[in-house]
Design a protein around this motif. Structure first.
Motif, PDB file in Angstrom:
ATOM      1  N   TYR A  37     -42.893  39.621  40.662  1.00  0.00           N
ATOM      2  CA  TYR A  37     -42.707  38.636  41.722  1.00  0.00           C
ATOM      3  C   TYR A  37     -41.746  39.163  42.790  1.00  0.00           C
ATOM      4  N   LEU A  38     -40.604  39.695  42.370  1.00  0.00           N
ATOM      5  CA  LEU A  38     -39.630  40.217  43.330  1.00  0.00           C
ATOM      6  C   LEU A  38     -40.183  41.414  44.097  1.00  0.00           C
ATOM      7  N   GLY A  39     -40.940  42.263  43.427  1.00  0.00           N
ATOM      8  CA  GLY A  39     -41.578  43.386  44.111  1.00  0.00           C
ATOM      9  C   GLY A  39     -42.536  42.914  45.189  1.00  0.00           C
ATOM     10  N   ASN A  40     -43.268  41.861  44.880  1.00  0.00           N
ATOM     11  CA  ASN A  40     -44.198  41.273  45.838  1.00  0.00           C
ATOM     12  C   ASN A  40     -43.445  40.725  47.048  1.00  0.00           C
ATOM     13  N   ILE A  41     -42.341  40.025  46.812  1.00  0.00           N
ATOM     14  CA  ILE A  41     -41.524  39.481  47.893  1.00  0.00           C
ATOM     15  C   ILE A  41     -40.983  40.619  48.756  1.00  0.00           C
ATOM     16  N   ARG A  42     -40.478  41.662  48.129  1.00  0.00           N
ATOM     17  CA  ARG A  42     -39.934  42.806  48.869  1.00  0.00           C
ATOM     18  C   ARG A  42     -41.005  43.466  49.742  1.00  0.00           C
ATOM     19  N   ASN A  43     -42.199  43.657  49.171  1.00  0.00           N
ATOM     20  CA  ASN A  43     -43.287  44.277  49.931  1.00  0.00           C
ATOM     21  C   ASN A  43     -43.686  43.429  51.134  1.00  0.00           C
ATOM     22  N   ASN A  44     -43.797  42.127  50.930  1.00  0.00           N
ATOM     23  CA  ASN A  44     -44.160  41.231  52.029  1.00  0.00           C
ATOM     24  C   ASN A  44     -43.100  41.249  53.125  1.00  0.00           C
ATOM     25  N   PHE A  45     -41.838  41.238  52.722  1.00  0.00           N
ATOM     26  CA  PHE A  45     -40.748  41.266  53.694  1.00  0.00           C
ATOM     27  C   PHE A  45     -40.758  42.583  54.462  1.00  0.00           C
ATOM     28  N   ARG A  46     -40.983  43.693  53.777  1.00  0.00           N
ATOM     29  CA  ARG A  46     -41.050  45.005  54.424  1.00  0.00           C
ATOM     30  C   ARG A  46     -42.180  45.030  55.438  1.00  0.00           C
ATOM     31  N   GLN A  47     -43.338  44.456  55.101  1.00  0.00           N
ATOM     32  CA  GLN A  47     -44.463  44.407  56.036  1.00  0.00           C
ATOM     33  C   GLN A  47     -44.105  43.607  57.276  1.00  0.00           C
ATOM     34  N   GLN A  48     -43.389  42.514  57.087  1.00  0.00           N
ATOM     35  CA  GLN A  48     -42.956  41.718  58.235  1.00  0.00           C
ATOM     36  C   GLN A  48     -42.006  42.511  59.119  1.00  0.00           C
ATOM     37  N   LEU A  49     -41.072  43.205  58.506  1.00  0.00           N
ATOM     38  CA  LEU A  49     -40.132  44.012  59.292  1.00  0.00           C
ATOM     39  C   LEU A  49     -40.848  45.132  60.037  1.00  0.00           C
ATOM     40  N   ASP A  50     -41.808  45.756  59.371  1.00  0.00           N
ATOM     41  CA  ASP A  50     -42.535  46.857  59.995  1.00  0.00           C
ATOM     42  C   ASP A  50     -43.399  46.405  61.169  1.00  0.00           C
ATOM     43  N   SER A  51     -43.762  45.138  61.205  1.00  0.00           N
ATOM     44  CA  SER A  51     -44.616  44.646  62.287  1.00  0.00           C
ATOM     45  C   SER A  51     -43.813  44.096  63.466  1.00  0.00           C
ATOM     46  N   ILE A  52     -42.507  44.139  63.392  1.00  0.00           N
ATOM     47  CA  ILE A  52     -41.672  43.650  64.486  1.00  0.00           C
ATOM     48  C   ILE A  52     -41.768  44.604  65.670  1.00  0.00           C
ATOM     49  N   GLU A  53     -41.945  44.038  66.842  1.00  0.00           N
ATOM     50  CA  GLU A  53     -41.978  44.824  68.064  1.00  0.00           C
ATOM     51  C   GLU A  53     -40.632  44.676  68.763  1.00  0.00           C
ATOM     52  N   ILE A  54     -40.020  45.794  69.060  1.00  0.00           N
ATOM     53  CA  ILE A  54     -38.725  45.797  69.721  1.00  0.00           C
ATOM     54  C   ILE A  54     -38.962  45.908  71.221  1.00  0.00           C
ATOM     55  N   VAL A  55     -38.375  44.994  71.975  1.00  0.00           N
ATOM     56  CA  VAL A  55     -38.545  44.987  73.422  1.00  0.00           C
ATOM     57  C   VAL A  55     -37.213  45.360  74.059  1.00  0.00           C
ATOM     58  N   ASP A  56     -37.270  46.343  74.948  1.00  0.00           N
ATOM     59  CA  ASP A  56     -36.095  46.788  75.679  1.00  0.00           C
ATOM     60  C   ASP A  56     -36.115  46.099  77.038  1.00  0.00           C
ATOM     61  N   ASP A  57     -35.222  45.134  77.249  1.00  0.00           N
ATOM     62  CA  ASP A  57     -35.214  44.364  78.487  1.00  0.00           C
ATOM     63  C   ASP A  57     -34.920  45.210  79.717  1.00  0.00           C
TER      64      ASP A  57
END
Length: 69
Positions: A37-57
């Motif tokens: 269960y914790l591994g699944n949570i970690r993987n999902n969280f990592r996927q969310q972080l990896d999909s973040i787009e950083i915008v330089d104003d």
């Protein structure tokens, strides 16, 4: 094992622990299920972080890519 059945089994073992206690086999099973269960949570969280787009104003450009770990 899908996440719903995984959580259901963890909860079942938690209820049994409170009422009658768990056998040694059930304690081992509970530990394994919790790790899955914790591994699944970690993987999902990592996927969310990896999909973040950083915008330089300053430049107005978006940067897509992996964040440094």
């Amino acid at each position: 094992m899908d996440i719903d059945s995984l959580v259901a089994r963890i909860n079942e073992l938690a209820r049994k622990q409170k009422s009658t206690g768990l056998s040694e086999e059930e304690l081992v099973e509970r530990a394994k299920l919790r790790e899955i269960y914790l591994g699944n949570i970690r993987n999902n969280f990592r996927q969310q972080l990896d999909s973040i787009e950083i915008v330089d104003d300053d430049k107005g450009k978006g940067h897509q890519g992996k964040l440094k770990h």
